[in-house]
Scaffold this motif. Structure first.
Motif, PDB file in Angstrom:
ATOM      1  N   UNK A 286       0.829  -1.208   0.000  1.00  0.00           N
ATOM      2  CA  UNK A 286       0.000   0.000   0.000  1.00  0.00           C
ATOM      3  C   UNK A 286       0.862   1.257   0.000  1.00  0.00           C
ATOM      4  N   UNK A 287       1.901   1.276   0.814  1.00  0.00           N
ATOM      5  CA  UNK A 287       2.781   2.445   0.851  1.00  0.00           C
ATOM      6  C   UNK A 287       3.543   2.615  -0.472  1.00  0.00           C
ATOM      7  N   UNK A 288       3.927   1.511  -1.088  1.00  0.00           N
ATOM      8  CA  UNK A 288       4.610   1.598  -2.388  1.00  0.00           C
ATOM      9  C   UNK A 288       3.683   2.212  -3.435  1.00  0.00           C
ATOM     10  N   UNK A 289       2.408   1.863  -3.399  1.00  0.00           N
ATOM     11  CA  UNK A 289       1.443   2.449  -4.324  1.00  0.00           C
ATOM     12  C   UNK A 289       1.276   3.942  -4.050  1.00  0.00           C
ATOM     13  N   UNK A 290       1.308   4.321  -2.775  1.00  0.00           N
ATOM     14  CA  UNK A 290       1.221   5.748  -2.423  1.00  0.00           C
ATOM     15  C   UNK A 290       2.420   6.513  -2.965  1.00  0.00           C
ATOM     16  N   UNK A 291       3.613   5.952  -2.792  1.00  0.00           N
ATOM     17  CA  UNK A 291       4.823   6.616  -3.280  1.00  0.00           C
ATOM     18  C   UNK A 291       4.780   6.775  -4.795  1.00  0.00           C
ATOM     19  N   UNK A 292       4.357   5.731  -5.496  1.00  0.00           N
ATOM     20  CA  UNK A 292       4.275   5.812  -6.958  1.00  0.00           C
ATOM     21  C   UNK A 292       3.286   6.895  -7.385  1.00  0.00           C
ATOM     22  N   UNK A 293       2.182   7.015  -6.673  1.00  0.00           N
ATOM     23  CA  UNK A 293       1.189   8.035  -7.002  1.00  0.00           C
ATOM     24  C   UNK A 293       1.754   9.436  -6.768  1.00  0.00           C
ATOM     25  N   UNK A 294       2.451   9.629  -5.645  1.00  0.00           N
ATOM     26  CA  UNK A 294       3.025  10.935  -5.319  1.00  0.00           C
ATOM     27  C   UNK A 294       4.072  11.340  -6.348  1.00  0.00           C
ATOM     28  N   UNK A 295       4.890  10.406  -6.767  1.00  0.00           N
ATOM     29  CA  UNK A 295       5.970  10.718  -7.718  1.00  0.00           C
ATOM     30  C   UNK A 295       5.433  11.127  -9.080  1.00  0.00           C
ATOM     31  N   UNK A 297       2.771  13.027  -9.472  1.00  0.00           N
ATOM     32  CA  UNK A 297       2.070  14.301  -9.363  1.00  0.00           C
ATOM     33  C   UNK A 297       2.999  15.452  -9.687  1.00  0.00           C
ATOM     34  N   UNK A 298       2.413  16.603  -9.953  1.00  0.00           N
ATOM     35  CA  UNK A 298       3.213  17.786 -10.242  1.00  0.00           C
ATOM     36  C   UNK A 298       3.705  18.407  -8.928  1.00  0.00           C
ATOM     37  N   UNK A 299       4.254  19.604  -9.025  1.00  0.00           N
ATOM     38  CA  UNK A 299       4.839  20.258  -7.856  1.00  0.00           C
ATOM     39  C   UNK A 299       3.823  20.443  -6.739  1.00  0.00           C
ATOM     40  N   UNK A 300       4.350  20.497  -5.496  1.00  0.00           N
ATOM     41  CA  UNK A 300       3.498  20.766  -4.359  1.00  0.00           C
ATOM     42  C   UNK A 300       3.250  19.574  -3.466  1.00  0.00           C
ATOM     43  N   UNK A 301       3.804  18.385  -3.811  1.00  0.00           N
ATOM     44  CA  UNK A 301       3.641  17.185  -2.998  1.00  0.00           C
ATOM     45  C   UNK A 301       5.014  16.589  -2.756  1.00  0.00           C
ATOM     46  N   UNK A 302       5.328  16.248  -1.494  1.00  0.00           N
ATOM     47  CA  UNK A 302       6.663  15.774  -1.135  1.00  0.00           C
ATOM     48  C   UNK A 302       6.550  14.557  -0.210  1.00  0.00           C
TER      49      UNK A 302
END
Length: 521
Positions: A286-295, A297-302
């Protein structure tokens, strides 16, 4: 009162002994009582611990406590063994656990039959105490007019003090605290509450760490627009609180809902992974899927996977203006730090309509004044009247006191409503002296300690008692003893006029104590 401690036998998270660490703490608590305070002559309370065969190591390592242990029979153990399924790959494993937590289905019927046999043939208990959530226990007790009480970790952790809570209504989203009438609470200022809290750092200076610089590859982004920073702490996919008390099936669903809206509204979002995410495959995926989704996205998410130290955690909270969480304890800790919290599920600290919604945050319509007042009321009553320091929660006289108090509070809620229950909680503060000692003058503190200290409690097993031989006081030592003249003069002055002794001290803390005792500079 006959208490049955129910050590969960169900194969949660691929293990039959998931709560063995809690069982060990209960056993230590009872051993301390038996060896140190037995036969006190007060009202007796019997305690037994119900164990499946999979807790054999716990039993073997504590043979001196054998009279406390009750066992499941072979048929019951075999039936429980047949319930084991792969936690990560078989959806039925979690579904079965959910049914157990809700008190539904064949799995709950099995455990209710076990309780019925124990109650009818072995030990006619009055109260069943369990750790976390078990609906089968609650259903069984309701049907028979018995009390079911649950314990769970509280919503403060290190470097803030470790807490727990004991609740006869349930835990997490079912907790008694959710029914508190906040209009009855006289709030303390959040800055004062925070200053009172004990912390686990050298010299109790963890709160100073709030002002430390952040050591992270995202540090520049954190400092770039302070005031628009939103922290989103991830939770575990198999967390019972998320499963039962939120609408989300995973943390990925949470991020997919909130991140596009927050970034479009101009917020900078910082995602903090859960420190135990790699312990089980289901959460790791689940966390790996979250990281892939965040990466993607455009600017503003870290993604903040390099802020790990406990002191760094407080510094991170201090650099955020908002915390969006499902129902993590991080939300309550953020409230203590004065941050605006937006919960997306139900937690013990989610009381009434006290929090801004995600829509209000996105539209920049948060009512900060109203929120601050509500937050101060929630933090005040949670810290002073509900949460229990773990050291006291596993100390037998206090444990019995909190157990009885939880039962009374729940009965008041049922019979008289939230206001009566709230007044009862407020009328009898939990004995958290780590907090109270910073509010009370020494004389008042001592008087309250003596008046409110739980009476010693007897238990059914009498073992050896320890006799403590006090050390001699320096004033009683012979003149030949090596004591300096300066020390003797100070001792005489202290006896003659304690307040003046402290006021005359060069130590500013002692001077303050002297004034509190009635002395004058």
């Amino acid at each position: 009162m006959k208490i049955l401690i129910y050590l969960e036998p169900h194969p949660i998270r691929d293990r039959f002994e998931s709560f063995g660490f809690i069982g060990q703490r209960f056993i230590k608590m009872l051993r301390d009582e038996y060896h140190g305070r037995a036969n006190s002559g007060c009202e007796p309370h019997e305690v037994r611990i119900l164990l499946s065969r999979y807790y054999s190591q716990l039993r073997d390592n504590n043979k001196d406590m054998a009279p406390l242990f009750l066992s499941l029979n072979q048929s019951e153990n075999d039936s429980i063994q047949a319930l084991k399924k792969d936690w990560s790959s078989d959806p039925a494993a979690i579904s079965e656990w959910v049914n157990l937590m809700r008190g539904e289905g064949e799995v709950s019927d099995l455990y209710k039959r076990i309780l019925a046999r124990v109650h009818g043939e072995v030990y006619p208990f009055d109260v069943v105490l369990n750790w976390s959530t078990n609906g089968a226990i609650r259903s069984f007790c309701e049907e028979r007019g018995l009390d079911a009480v649950s314990m769970e970790l509280g919503c403060t952790r290190q470097p803030i003090y470790d807490s727990l809570y004991i609740d006869a209504a349930g835990v997490n989203g079912r907790a008694l605290s959710r029914h508190i009438d906040l209009t009855r609470v006289q709030p303390l200022d959040l800055d004062i509450l925070r200053a009172m809290l004990p912390t686990r750092a050298a010299g109790n200076k963890a709160w100073d760490g709030m002002h430390n610089p952040i050591s992270s590859v995202s540090a520049e982004n954190i400092y770039q627009e302070i005031g628009a920073n939103v922290l989103i702490p991830l939770q575990l996919k198999d967390d019972s609180n998320c499963i039962l008390y939120s609408k989300y099936g995973s943390m990925l669903e949470v991020l997919q809902e909130v991140l596009p809206r927050l970034t479009k509204a101009g917020y900078r979002c910082f995602i903090k992974p859960h420190p135990a995410a790699n312990d089980r495959a289901i959460n790791k995926v689940d966390h790996a899927a979250c990281l892939a989704y965040v990466e993607n996205l455009e600017n503003g998410v870290f993604w903040l996977d390099d802020v790990r130290q406990k002191e760094d955690y407080l510094a991170l909270l201090n650099k955020m203006s908002y915390v969006v969480t499902v129902n993590s304890s991080a939300g309550f800790e953020a409230m203590i730090c004065g941050k605006v919290v937006i919960p997306l599920g139900d937690a013990p600290y989610c009381i009434g309509q006290s929090f801004p919604t995600l829509d209000e945050l996105v539209c920049h319509q948060v009512d900060h004044a109203t929120y601050r007042d509500n937050a101060a009321r929630i933090v005040t009553i949670m810290l002073r009247n509900y949460l229990v320091p773990q050291a006291l929660g596993f100390d037998f006289p206090y444990f019995i006191r909190y157990l009885q108090r939880a039962i009374r509070a729940n009965n008041l809620l049922i019979t008289s409503g939230p206001t009566a229950m709230t007044d009862y909680l407020l009328s009898e503060e939990y004995l958290n002296f780590d907090i109270q000692e910073r509010l009370l003058a020494p004389r008042e503190l001592h008087a309250r300690f003596v008046a409110a200290r739980p009476k010693p409690v007897s238990v059914p097993v009498a073992l050896r008692q320890t006799v403590l031989i006090p050390k001699p006081h320096p004033a009683t030592l012979p003149a030949s003893h090596n004591t300096s003249d300066a020390f003797t003069r100070k001792l005489r002055k202290l006896r003659r006029d304690p307040a003046k002794y402290f006021v005359d001290s060069k130590n500013p803390v002692l001077k303050l104590m002297g004034r509190m005792l009635g002395g004058r500079a």
